[in-house]
Design a protein around this motif. Structure first.
Motif, PDB file in Angstrom:
ATOM      1  N   PRO A 192       0.815  -1.212   0.000  1.00 41.40           N
ATOM      2  CA  PRO A 192       0.000   0.000   0.000  1.00 41.40           C
ATOM      3  C   PRO A 192       0.854   1.269   0.000  1.00 41.40           C
ATOM      4  O   PRO A 192       0.849   2.062   0.942  1.00 41.40           O
ATOM      5  CB  PRO A 192      -0.821  -0.133   1.290  1.00 41.40           C
ATOM      6  CG  PRO A 192       0.015  -0.970   2.181  1.00 41.40           C
ATOM      7  CD  PRO A 192       0.781  -1.901   1.290  1.00 41.40           C
ATOM      8  N   GLU A 193       1.618   1.443  -1.070  1.00 38.31           N
ATOM      9  CA  GLU A 193       2.465   2.626  -1.213  1.00 38.31           C
ATOM     10  C   GLU A 193       2.640   2.935  -2.690  1.00 38.31           C
ATOM     11  O   GLU A 193       2.577   2.053  -3.547  1.00 38.31           O
ATOM     12  CB  GLU A 193       3.817   2.415  -0.524  1.00 38.31           C
ATOM     13  CG  GLU A 193       4.521   1.146  -0.910  1.00 38.31           C
ATOM     14  CD  GLU A 193       5.692   0.813  -0.006  1.00 38.31           C
ATOM     15  OE1 GLU A 193       6.727   0.401  -0.544  1.00 38.31           O
ATOM     16  OE2 GLU A 193       5.588   0.954   1.227  1.00 38.31           O
ATOM     17  N   TRP A 194       2.839   4.219  -3.005  1.00 41.15           N
ATOM     18  CA  TRP A 194       2.958   4.652  -4.399  1.00 41.15           C
ATOM     19  C   TRP A 194       4.138   3.995  -5.103  1.00 41.15           C
ATOM     20  O   TRP A 194       4.100   3.794  -6.316  1.00 41.15           O
ATOM     21  CB  TRP A 194       3.121   6.172  -4.475  1.00 41.15           C
ATOM     22  CG  TRP A 194       1.896   6.925  -4.090  1.00 41.15           C
ATOM     23  CD1 TRP A 194       1.745   7.734  -2.994  1.00 41.15           C
ATOM     24  CD2 TRP A 194       0.652   6.943  -4.775  1.00 41.15           C
ATOM     25  NE1 TRP A 194       0.470   8.243  -2.966  1.00 41.15           N
ATOM     26  CE2 TRP A 194      -0.227   7.771  -4.059  1.00 41.15           C
ATOM     27  CE3 TRP A 194       0.175   6.327  -5.935  1.00 41.15           C
ATOM     28  CZ2 TRP A 194      -1.525   8.011  -4.450  1.00 41.15           C
ATOM     29  CZ3 TRP A 194      -1.125   6.577  -6.317  1.00 41.15           C
ATOM     30  CH2 TRP A 194      -1.953   7.401  -5.590  1.00 41.15           C
ATOM     31  N   GLU A 195       5.179   3.647  -4.365  1.00 38.76           N
ATOM     32  CA  GLU A 195       6.378   3.097  -4.983  1.00 38.76           C
ATOM     33  C   GLU A 195       6.187   1.689  -5.526  1.00 38.76           C
ATOM     34  O   GLU A 195       6.993   1.229  -6.336  1.00 38.76           O
ATOM     35  CB  GLU A 195       7.539   3.110  -3.970  1.00 38.76           C
ATOM     36  CG  GLU A 195       8.000   4.497  -3.580  1.00 38.76           C
ATOM     37  CD  GLU A 195       7.102   5.189  -2.557  1.00 38.76           C
ATOM     38  OE1 GLU A 195       7.310   6.393  -2.343  1.00 38.76           O
ATOM     39  OE2 GLU A 195       6.198   4.548  -1.991  1.00 38.76           O
ATOM     40  N   ASP A 196       5.138   0.998  -5.109  1.00 34.19           N
ATOM     41  CA  ASP A 196       4.877  -0.333  -5.654  1.00 34.19           C
ATOM     42  C   ASP A 196       4.563  -0.190  -7.132  1.00 34.19           C
ATOM     43  O   ASP A 196       3.745   0.647  -7.528  1.00 34.19           O
ATOM     44  CB  ASP A 196       3.714  -0.993  -4.918  1.00 34.19           C
ATOM     45  CG  ASP A 196       3.550  -2.456  -5.298  1.00 34.19           C
ATOM     46  OD1 ASP A 196       3.224  -2.735  -6.479  1.00 34.19           O
ATOM     47  OD2 ASP A 196       3.741  -3.319  -4.429  1.00 34.19           O
ATOM     48  N   LYS A 197       5.192  -1.012  -7.976  1.00 31.20           N
ATOM     49  CA  LYS A 197       5.025  -0.865  -9.436  1.00 31.20           C
ATOM     50  C   LYS A 197       3.567  -1.006  -9.883  1.00 31.20           C
ATOM     51  O   LYS A 197       3.182  -0.442 -10.894  1.00 31.20           O
ATOM     52  CB  LYS A 197       5.914  -1.865 -10.175  1.00 31.20           C
ATOM     53  CG  LYS A 197       5.548  -3.309  -9.948  1.00 31.20           C
ATOM     54  CD  LYS A 197       6.448  -4.259 -10.690  1.00 31.20           C
ATOM     55  CE  LYS A 197       5.977  -5.675 -10.380  1.00 31.20           C
ATOM     56  NZ  LYS A 197       6.663  -6.674 -11.110  1.00 31.20           N
ATOM     57  N   MET A 198       2.738  -1.713  -9.131  1.00 26.45           N
ATOM     58  CA  MET A 198       1.327  -1.866  -9.500  1.00 26.45           C
ATOM     59  C   MET A 198       0.526  -0.591  -9.200  1.00 26.45           C
ATOM     60  O   MET A 198      -0.573  -0.418  -9.708  1.00 26.45           O
ATOM     61  CB  MET A 198       0.704  -3.055  -8.763  1.00 26.45           C
ATOM     62  CG  MET A 198       1.258  -4.396  -9.200  1.00 26.45           C
ATOM     63  SD  MET A 198       0.954  -4.760 -10.950  1.00 26.45           S
ATOM     64  CE  MET A 198      -0.826  -4.950 -10.944  1.00 26.45           C
ATOM     65  N   ASN A 199       1.083   0.296  -8.394  1.00 23.65           N
ATOM     66  CA  ASN A 199       0.391   1.536  -8.043  1.00 23.65           C
ATOM     67  C   ASN A 199       0.956   2.770  -8.740  1.00 23.65           C
ATOM     68  O   ASN A 199       0.363   3.837  -8.658  1.00 23.65           O
ATOM     69  CB  ASN A 199       0.466   1.766  -6.525  1.00 23.65           C
ATOM     70  CG  ASN A 199      -0.273   0.720  -5.745  1.00 23.65           C
ATOM     71  OD1 ASN A 199      -1.285   0.200  -6.177  1.00 23.65           O
ATOM     72  ND2 ASN A 199       0.232   0.402  -4.569  1.00 23.65           N
ATOM     73  N   THR A 200       2.078   2.634  -9.420  1.00 29.19           N
ATOM     74  CA  THR A 200       2.744   3.815  -9.970  1.00 29.19           C
ATOM     75  C   THR A 200       1.901   4.569 -10.992  1.00 29.19           C
ATOM     76  O   THR A 200       1.986   5.787 -11.080  1.00 29.19           O
ATOM     77  CB  THR A 200       4.106   3.453 -10.602  1.00 29.19           C
ATOM     78  OG1 THR A 200       3.903   2.432 -11.569  1.00 29.19           O
ATOM     79  CG2 THR A 200       5.094   3.013  -9.556  1.00 29.19           C
ATOM     80  N   ASN A 201       1.093   3.878 -11.765  1.00 28.64           N
ATOM     81  CA  ASN A 201       0.246   4.556 -12.749  1.00 28.64           C
ATOM     82  C   ASN A 201      -1.176   4.742 -12.227  1.00 28.64           C
ATOM     83  O   ASN A 201      -2.070   5.126 -12.975  1.00 28.64           O
ATOM     84  CB  ASN A 201       0.202   3.773 -14.062  1.00 28.64           C
ATOM     85  CG  ASN A 201       1.541   3.771 -14.747  1.00 28.64           C
ATOM     86  OD1 ASN A 201       2.274   4.753 -14.691  1.00 28.64           O
ATOM     87  ND2 ASN A 201       1.884   2.669 -15.372  1.00 28.64           N
ATOM     88  N   ILE A 261      -8.395  -1.590  -9.624  1.00 22.14           N
ATOM     89  CA  ILE A 261      -8.441  -1.246  -8.200  1.00 22.14           C
ATOM     90  C   ILE A 261      -7.504  -2.183  -7.442  1.00 22.14           C
ATOM     91  O   ILE A 261      -7.697  -3.391  -7.441  1.00 22.14           O
ATOM     92  CB  ILE A 261      -9.879  -1.351  -7.648  1.00 22.14           C
ATOM     93  CG1 ILE A 261     -10.793  -0.377  -8.394  1.00 22.14           C
ATOM     94  CG2 ILE A 261      -9.891  -1.096  -6.144  1.00 22.14           C
ATOM     95  CD1 ILE A 261     -12.259  -0.520  -8.066  1.00 22.14           C
ATOM     96  N   THR A 262      -6.479  -1.605  -6.828  1.00 27.75           N
ATOM     97  CA  THR A 262      -5.492  -2.424  -6.118  1.00 27.75           C
ATOM     98  C   THR A 262      -5.706  -2.432  -4.617  1.00 27.75           C
ATOM     99  O   THR A 262      -5.158  -3.283  -3.926  1.00 27.75           O
ATOM    100  CB  THR A 262      -4.059  -1.943  -6.411  1.00 27.75           C
ATOM    101  OG1 THR A 262      -3.930  -0.586  -5.983  1.00 27.75           O
ATOM    102  CG2 THR A 262      -3.725  -2.063  -7.888  1.00 27.75           C
ATOM    103  N   GLY A 263      -6.491  -1.493  -4.088  1.00 28.64           N
ATOM    104  CA  GLY A 263      -6.693  -1.494  -2.656  1.00 28.64           C
ATOM    105  C   GLY A 263      -7.582  -0.380  -2.173  1.00 28.64           C
ATOM    106  O   GLY A 263      -8.065   0.446  -2.946  1.00 28.64           O
ATOM    107  N   ILE A 264      -7.769  -0.387  -0.858  1.00 33.73           N
ATOM    108  CA  ILE A 264      -8.618   0.594  -0.195  1.00 33.73           C
ATOM    109  C   ILE A 264      -8.014   0.887   1.171  1.00 33.73           C
ATOM    110  O   ILE A 264      -7.420   0.007   1.792  1.00 33.73           O
ATOM    111  CB  ILE A 264     -10.072   0.052  -0.093  1.00 33.73           C
ATOM    112  CG1 ILE A 264     -11.012   1.105   0.473  1.00 33.73           C
ATOM    113  CG2 ILE A 264     -10.125  -1.243   0.688  1.00 33.73           C
ATOM    114  CD1 ILE A 264     -12.483   0.713   0.351  1.00 33.73           C
TER     115      ILE A 264
END
Length: 176
Positions: free
Chosen positions: A111-120, A159-162
């Motif tokens: 749950p952080e922006w740096e995770d490649k699944m969250n970068t975009n 959607i990767t998380g909440i």
């Protein structure tokens, strides 16, 4: 008014029932898989202001079926309970820590922006006025969580998380 809250002080008279047909009993014995495996995370308030965000974020448990989810969810506090207590604490080997946020993210996605699944990815924030009652907050949270893990909010694959975070009136995370 009744809300979808599992906090008994909010809905003392609300009872969840189902018929006891043999078909339902048989279905409940089978694992009901979710589309994704999910992880529950906690973010604790760091004692050291210079500590990295990732150091304050800890995975608590994972689930991949409806049954596993409910076993965990039935023991998690509702937002109304967290707001009433003003804070939730977790005992760690180095002492007690205040939990700032509860998060549910797909397995192997931090749950952080740096995770490649969250970068975009994006960020959808749902902020409630302080006058909104606890039962209503619980209903919003429960509906969002069930929609996210059940993949009924489209586009579910994006959607990767909440996250549930208590925000003060000034917009910053509330200190302990």
């Amino acid at each position: 008014m009744a809300y979808l809250s599992f906090n008994e002080t909010v809905n003392a008279n609300l009872k969840f029932t189902s018929d006891n047909s043999a078909e339902n009993e048989e279905m409940l014995k089978k694992d009901l898989p979710l589309r994704y495996t999910w992880s529950i995370w906690e973010q604790i308030m760091a004692n050291d202001k210079a500590a990295a965000y990732s150091d304050a974020t800890h995975k608590v448990a994972a689930f991949s079926t409806v049954q596993e989810f409910w076993k965990l969810w039935n023991h998690m506090p509702q937002p109304s309970e967290l707001f009433e207590q003003k804070r939730m604490v977790r005992e760690q080997p180095d002492g007690l820590h205040v939990i700032d946020a509860i998060m549910i993210f797909r397995e192997n996605i931090r749950p952080e922006w740096e995770d490649k699944m969250n970068t975009n990815g994006g960020h959808f924030q749902f902020q409630l006025k302080p006058t909104v009652g606890g039962g209503q907050v619980d209903e919003y949270w429960n509906n969002l969580v069930l929609g996210v893990i059940g993949a009924t909010i489209e586009p579910a694959n994006m959607i990767t998380g909440i996250r549930l975070v208590r925000i003060s009136a000034k917009g910053a995370q509330r200190p302990s």
